[in-house]
Write an enzyme that holds these catalytic residues in place. Structure first.
Site, mmCIF file in Angstrom:
data_model
loop_
_atom_site.group_PDB
_atom_site.id
_atom_site.type_symbol
_atom_site.label_atom_id
_atom_site.label_comp_id
_atom_site.label_asym_id
_atom_site.label_seq_id
_atom_site.Cartn_x
_atom_site.Cartn_y
_atom_site.Cartn_z
ATOM 1 N N ASP A 9 0.837 -1.198 0.000
ATOM 2 C CA ASP A 9 0.000 0.000 0.000
ATOM 3 C C ASP A 9 0.872 1.248 0.000
ATOM 4 O O ASP A 9 2.014 1.212 0.464
ATOM 5 C CB ASP A 9 -0.886 0.034 1.249
ATOM 6 C CG ASP A 9 -1.795 -1.178 1.341
ATOM 7 O OD1 ASP A 9 -2.151 -1.725 0.286
ATOM 8 O OD2 ASP A 9 -2.133 -1.567 2.473
ATOM 9 N N ALA A 10 0.315 2.351 -0.473
ATOM 10 C CA ALA A 10 1.078 3.599 -0.532
ATOM 11 C C ALA A 10 1.607 3.999 0.844
ATOM 12 O O ALA A 10 2.723 4.525 0.968
ATOM 13 C CB ALA A 10 0.217 4.718 -1.109
#
Length: 240
Positions: free
Chosen positions: A100-101
């Site tokens: 995930d970012a």
């Protein structure tokens, strides 16, 4: 490997553009014109484009310590920084799986599609180790047991995980699956929230002091260790 994929991996063009090139009759395999982009070829075949031999692109694997805010794609339509931009290579690299970012830590990038497939497919069960900082800070014995046995998520029950609780609200969790936001959802399922999440190991590889935002190319020995991690585990019977 399909012919269009072979051409893409050799850096000729994207896979879609390679399909058009093959369809135009510009590619030969062992001296014969081939117009089917799905034709199976391997490195023993003589593949040529417009009469010039196409050689397979040398394979590379890189380890990157991904910072927060960087997306795990080759390009981003919203203009956010990508993991590919942080790795210096002349090859067309792609991330092996995703983080995930807002998740940091170890991610691999490669142009070896077969290795990437083996590292990410659930049937090979390659372990990934994450370190999560959670709130509330202390997981109960019941919550730990639930994670170790597998928890029910909306997309099915997870496989058993290895879990170790440390001080300061830190939990280390090892999984062999790769579902979307899996670790976060598992911890939420037992009543806690993930404040920070870092992947600290992928198969036999760790961060090894790699600073956030920095990358390095893996050695041949390290790549071989990764390949061995995808081999079926042999269970031997104990002798009595």
């Amino acid at each position: 490997m399909r012919l269009a994929k072979f051409l893409a991996h050799a850096g000729v063009a994207s896979r879609r553009a390679a399909e058009g090139i093959v369809g135009d009759g510009r590619v030969t395999v062992d001296g014969a014109v081939v117009t089917d982009p799905a034709r199976d070829v391997d490195e023993s075949n003589a593949v040529a484009l417009d009469g010039r031999r196409v050689e397979p692109e040398p394979r590379e694997v890189h380890a990157l310590n991904k910072p927060a805010g960087v997306v795990s794609t080759a390009r981003d339509t919203h203009g956010r920084p990508t993991v590919v931009q942080l790795v210096r290579s002349r090859r067309r690299l792609y991330p092996v799986g995703r983080l995930d970012a807002d998740t940091t830590g170890l991610i691999l990038l490669t142009n070896d599609g077969e290795l990437a497939e083996r590292l990410t497919h659930p049937r090979y069960g390659v372990k990934k180790v994450y370190r999560a900082r959670v709130q509330p800070k202390r997981l109960s014995p019941r919550a730990l047991d639930a994670l170790r046995e597998g928890v029910e998520l909306e997309d099915g029950r997870t496989a058993p995980a290895q879990v170790r609780q440390h001080g300061g609200g830190v939990v280390e969790i090892t999984v062999r699956e790769g579902r979307k936001r899996q670790v976060r959802r598992m911890i939420e399922a037992v009543g806690h929230r993930v404040v920070e999440l870092e992947r600290v190991a992928f198969g036999p590889l760790g961060l090894r002091g790699l600073e956030p935002g920095r990358s390095r190319r893996l050695t041949k020995a390290e790549v071989e260790r990764l390949r061995r991690a995808t081999e079926p585990r042999v269970h031997t019977k104990k002798r009595h």
